[in-house]
Design a protein around this motif. Structure first.
Motif, PDB file in Angstrom:
ATOM      1  N   ALA A  79       0.836  -1.186   0.000  1.00 13.41           N
ATOM      2  CA  ALA A  79       0.000   0.000   0.000  1.00 13.41           C
ATOM      3  C   ALA A  79       0.876   1.242   0.000  1.00 13.41           C
ATOM      4  O   ALA A  79       1.909   1.272   0.652  1.00 13.41           O
ATOM      5  N   SER A  80       0.435   2.202  -0.727  1.00 15.28           N
ATOM      6  CA  SER A  80       1.217   3.435  -0.768  1.00 15.28           C
ATOM      7  C   SER A  80       0.933   4.227   0.512  1.00 15.28           C
ATOM      8  O   SER A  80      -0.187   4.225   1.021  1.00 15.28           O
ATOM      9  N   PRO A  81       1.922   4.892   1.045  1.00 16.24           N
ATOM     10  CA  PRO A  81       1.720   5.646   2.284  1.00 16.24           C
ATOM     11  C   PRO A  81       0.748   6.805   2.055  1.00 16.24           C
ATOM     12  O   PRO A  81       0.705   7.401   0.988  1.00 16.24           O
ATOM     13  N   ARG A  82      -0.032   7.078   3.097  1.00 17.06           N
ATOM     14  CA  ARG A  82      -0.964   8.198   3.036  1.00 17.06           C
ATOM     15  C   ARG A  82      -0.213   9.491   3.291  1.00 17.06           C
ATOM     16  O   ARG A  82       0.738   9.521   4.063  1.00 17.06           O
ATOM     17  N   PRO A  83      -0.671  10.553   2.691  1.00 17.83           N
ATOM     18  CA  PRO A  83      -0.041  11.837   2.978  1.00 17.83           C
ATOM     19  C   PRO A  83      -0.241  12.189   4.454  1.00 17.83           C
ATOM     20  O   PRO A  83      -1.250  11.831   5.068  1.00 17.83           O
ATOM     21  N   ALA A  84       0.715  12.879   5.044  1.00 17.76           N
ATOM     22  CA  ALA A  84       0.653  13.261   6.455  1.00 17.76           C
ATOM     23  C   ALA A  84      -0.594  14.094   6.750  1.00 17.76           C
ATOM     24  O   ALA A  84      -1.199  13.973   7.807  1.00 17.76           O
ATOM     25  N   SER A  85      -1.011  14.927   5.820  1.00 15.20           N
ATOM     26  CA  SER A  85      -2.170  15.782   6.055  1.00 15.20           C
ATOM     27  C   SER A  85      -3.443  14.949   6.202  1.00 15.20           C
ATOM     28  O   SER A  85      -4.337  15.294   6.968  1.00 15.20           O
ATOM     29  N   THR A  86      -3.551  13.821   5.499  1.00 16.48           N
ATOM     30  CA  THR A  86      -4.717  12.949   5.617  1.00 16.48           C
ATOM     31  C   THR A  86      -4.740  12.308   6.997  1.00 16.48           C
ATOM     32  O   THR A  86      -5.786  12.246   7.645  1.00 16.48           O
ATOM     33  N   GLY A  87      -3.596  11.833   7.461  1.00 13.75           N
ATOM     34  CA  GLY A  87      -3.521  11.230   8.801  1.00 13.75           C
ATOM     35  C   GLY A  87      -3.868  12.232   9.880  1.00 13.75           C
ATOM     36  O   GLY A  87      -4.565  11.913  10.847  1.00 13.75           O
ATOM     37  N   PHE A  88      -3.404  13.467   9.721  1.00 16.85           N
ATOM     38  CA  PHE A  88      -3.710  14.512  10.700  1.00 16.85           C
ATOM     39  C   PHE A  88      -5.206  14.809  10.702  1.00 16.85           C
ATOM     40  O   PHE A  88      -5.819  14.934  11.760  1.00 16.85           O
ATOM     41  N   ALA A  89      -5.805  14.915   9.533  1.00 17.95           N
ATOM     42  CA  ALA A  89      -7.233  15.212   9.425  1.00 17.95           C
ATOM     43  C   ALA A  89      -8.063  14.098  10.056  1.00 17.95           C
ATOM     44  O   ALA A  89      -9.053  14.362  10.745  1.00 17.95           O
ATOM     45  N   GLU A  90      -7.672  12.841   9.824  1.00 19.21           N
ATOM     46  CA  GLU A  90      -8.391  11.713  10.420  1.00 19.21           C
ATOM     47  C   GLU A  90      -8.259  11.730  11.937  1.00 19.21           C
ATOM     48  O   GLU A  90      -9.234  11.490  12.662  1.00 19.21           O
ATOM     49  N   ALA A  91      -7.061  12.007  12.453  1.00 16.09           N
ATOM     50  CA  ALA A  91      -6.851  12.064  13.901  1.00 16.09           C
ATOM     51  C   ALA A  91      -7.664  13.197  14.519  1.00 16.09           C
ATOM     52  O   ALA A  91      -8.264  13.044  15.582  1.00 16.09           O
ATOM     53  N   ARG A  92      -7.698  14.322  13.834  1.00  8.51           N
ATOM     54  CA  ARG A  92      -8.456  15.459  14.345  1.00  8.51           C
ATOM     55  C   ARG A  92      -9.956  15.157  14.353  1.00  8.51           C
ATOM     56  O   ARG A  92     -10.669  15.477  15.305  1.00  8.51           O
ATOM     57  N   ALA A  93     -10.446  14.521  13.301  1.00  6.69           N
ATOM     58  CA  ALA A  93     -11.861  14.143  13.227  1.00  6.69           C
ATOM     59  C   ALA A  93     -12.201  13.150  14.335  1.00  6.69           C
ATOM     60  O   ALA A  93     -13.244  13.257  14.988  1.00  6.69           O
TER      61      ALA A  93
END
Length: 191
Positions: A3-17
């Motif tokens: 799997a290709s790594p997710r962009p850091a901004s996506t991980g941050f947005a998911e954590a914030r949500a």
């Protein structure tokens, strides 16, 4: 395939949500807890607004025994002429109430008196002791779990005047039906 790594901004947005959902869930639970301790709809509204908590929809009704016990204890405090600032009640695995009395017990200088209620023992006048010690029971009202507030006030007056005999550890009264307790308490509660 890896799997290709997710962009850091996506991980941050998911954590914030996720954090926002958790925080909202905690606020709703806190609001429900506060609502259960309110004495009426206006008190509920004021408590929630004061704490900045959301009004959970649909509006949860306080457990009937919690609301009835709180109102009943306030009615007993009014009959005794004591402040409700020293009144506490709780319904968990057992239902209990506490009222601080304004007198001290002459037999134990420096010890305040309290009026307590449990769904197993009813009303008791006791000497407040250290938290690790069992309170000294002065008098027990008896098997009626929900006497009229005026009767409770008369019982306390008699006990403090020495008219009630000291008791050891009062025996439990018959098992209480919580719905019935709530109905009888509501009948004695102040408007």
């Amino acid at each position: 395939m890896s799997a290709s790594p997710r962009p850091a901004s996506t991980g941050f947005a998911e954590a914030r949500a996720h954090a926002s959902r958790v925080e909202f869930g905690q606020q709703v639970r806190a609001a429900r807890t506060v609502a259960c301790h309110a004495t009426d709809p206006q008190d509920r509204h004021d408590l929630l607004a004061m704490l900045g908590l959301p009004n959970p929809e649909p509006t949860p009704e306080p457990p009937p025994l919690s609301q009835a016990l709180s109102s009943y204890v306030h009615a007993v405090a009014a009959a005794l002429g004591v402040s409700t600032d020293g009144a506490l009640c709780e319904v968990t695995d057992t239902a209990t109430a506490y009222l601080a009395l304004t007198r001290r017990w002459p037999g134990l200088p420096g010890h305040d008196l309290m009026l307590t209620w449990t769904e197993r023992h009813g009303w008791l006048v006791a000497v407040e002791t250290d938290p690790a010690e069992t309170p000294v029971v002065i008098a027990s009202l008896g098997a009626d779990l929900t006497p009229a507030p005026a009767l409770v006030a008369r019982f306390v007056t008699d006990a403090l005047a020495g008219g009630a005999t000291a008791v050891g550890s009062p025996g439990p009264v018959a098992d209480a039906d919580r719905r019935g307790l709530a109905e009888r308490m509501a009948a004695h509660s102040v408007g």
